[in-house]
Design a protein around this motif. Structure first.
Motif, mmCIF file in Angstrom:
data_model
loop_
_atom_site.group_PDB
_atom_site.id
_atom_site.type_symbol
_atom_site.label_atom_id
_atom_site.label_comp_id
_atom_site.label_asym_id
_atom_site.label_seq_id
_atom_site.Cartn_x
_atom_site.Cartn_y
_atom_site.Cartn_z
ATOM 1 N N TYR A 39 0.858 -1.132 0.118
ATOM 2 C CA TYR A 39 0.218 -0.134 -0.092
ATOM 3 C C TYR A 39 0.850 1.295 -0.038
ATOM 4 C CZ TYR A 39 -3.616 3.605 1.214
ATOM 5 O OH TYR A 39 -4.367 4.428 1.303
ATOM 6 N N ARG A 40 0.766 1.879 -0.889
ATOM 7 C CA ARG A 40 1.603 3.309 -1.245
ATOM 8 C C ARG A 40 2.982 2.965 -1.083
ATOM 9 N NH1 ARG A 40 -2.047 8.081 1.589
ATOM 10 N NH2 ARG A 40 -3.641 7.852 0.017
ATOM 11 N N CYS A 60 -6.965 1.803 8.590
ATOM 12 C CA CYS A 60 -5.076 1.809 8.136
ATOM 13 C C CYS A 60 -4.647 2.797 8.969
ATOM 14 C CB CYS A 60 -5.170 1.893 6.722
ATOM 15 S SG CYS A 60 -3.378 1.723 6.410
ATOM 16 N N THR A 86 -9.256 -4.882 -1.523
ATOM 17 C CA THR A 86 -9.319 -4.189 -3.052
ATOM 18 C C THR A 86 -10.360 -2.985 -3.094
ATOM 19 O OG1 THR A 86 -8.866 -6.298 -3.964
ATOM 20 C CG2 THR A 86 -9.646 -4.881 -5.442
ATOM 21 N N TRP A 88 -11.228 -1.088 -0.771
ATOM 22 C CA TRP A 88 -10.844 0.021 0.356
ATOM 23 C C TRP A 88 -9.772 0.770 -0.422
ATOM 24 C CZ3 TRP A 88 -6.189 1.472 2.496
ATOM 25 C CH2 TRP A 88 -6.495 2.407 3.738
ATOM 26 N N LYS A 89 -8.680 0.186 -1.032
ATOM 27 C CA LYS A 89 -7.627 0.736 -1.828
ATOM 28 C C LYS A 89 -8.148 1.435 -2.979
ATOM 29 C CE LYS A 89 -4.798 -2.760 -1.838
ATOM 30 N NZ LYS A 89 -3.520 -3.752 -1.996
ATOM 31 N N ARG A 90 -9.063 0.870 -3.779
ATOM 32 C CA ARG A 90 -9.611 1.693 -4.896
ATOM 33 C C ARG A 90 -10.346 2.915 -4.550
ATOM 34 N NH1 ARG A 90 -12.894 -2.249 -7.008
ATOM 35 N NH2 ARG A 90 -11.186 -3.111 -7.953
ATOM 36 N N ARG A 92 -9.610 4.700 -2.008
ATOM 37 C CA ARG A 92 -8.670 5.818 -1.556
ATOM 38 C C ARG A 92 -7.868 6.225 -2.679
ATOM 39 N NH1 ARG A 92 -11.338 3.690 1.953
ATOM 40 N NH2 ARG A 92 -11.295 4.471 3.994
#
Length: 96
Positions: A39-40, A60, A86, A88-90, A92
């Motif tokens: 992540y990042r 997070c 997936t 959650w990251k999308r 953000r």
């Protein structure tokens, strides 16, 4: 010039391998506590626990804190975590 490159070959190989391992889009083998997820540009640890929730929730900070409904187990549990993570990251990526 060749002698210089030869003398730095091991360092260069190690540097490239280090970059490759840090930036590879590997998925965790399993979505369980202790697994690491990119992540990042960082690998963050998953901390998964069963909770009295309707659906998978994710927070997070320095790691992913994931709460999973009590009734989910096994592959169904891991599939739900993978899908929620997936999404959650999308979310953000689109809102940041």
């Amino acid at each position: 010039m060749t002698a210089f490159l030869d003398s730095k070959r091991r360092w260069l190989f190690n540097a490239v391998e280090d970059c490759r391992s840090k930036h590879s889009p590997e998925l965790p083998q399993r979505y369980v506590s202790g697994a690491k997820v990119m992540y990042r540009g960082r690998r963050l640890i998953l901390q998964v626990e069963s909770a009295d929730v309707e659906q998978v929730t994710i927070a997070c900070r320095s790691r992913f804190f994931i709460q999973v409904p009590h009734q989910l187990a096994g592959n169904e549990r891991e599939d739900a975590i993978e899908q929620a993570l997936t999404n959650w990251k999308r979310d953000r990526a689109w809102h940041n």
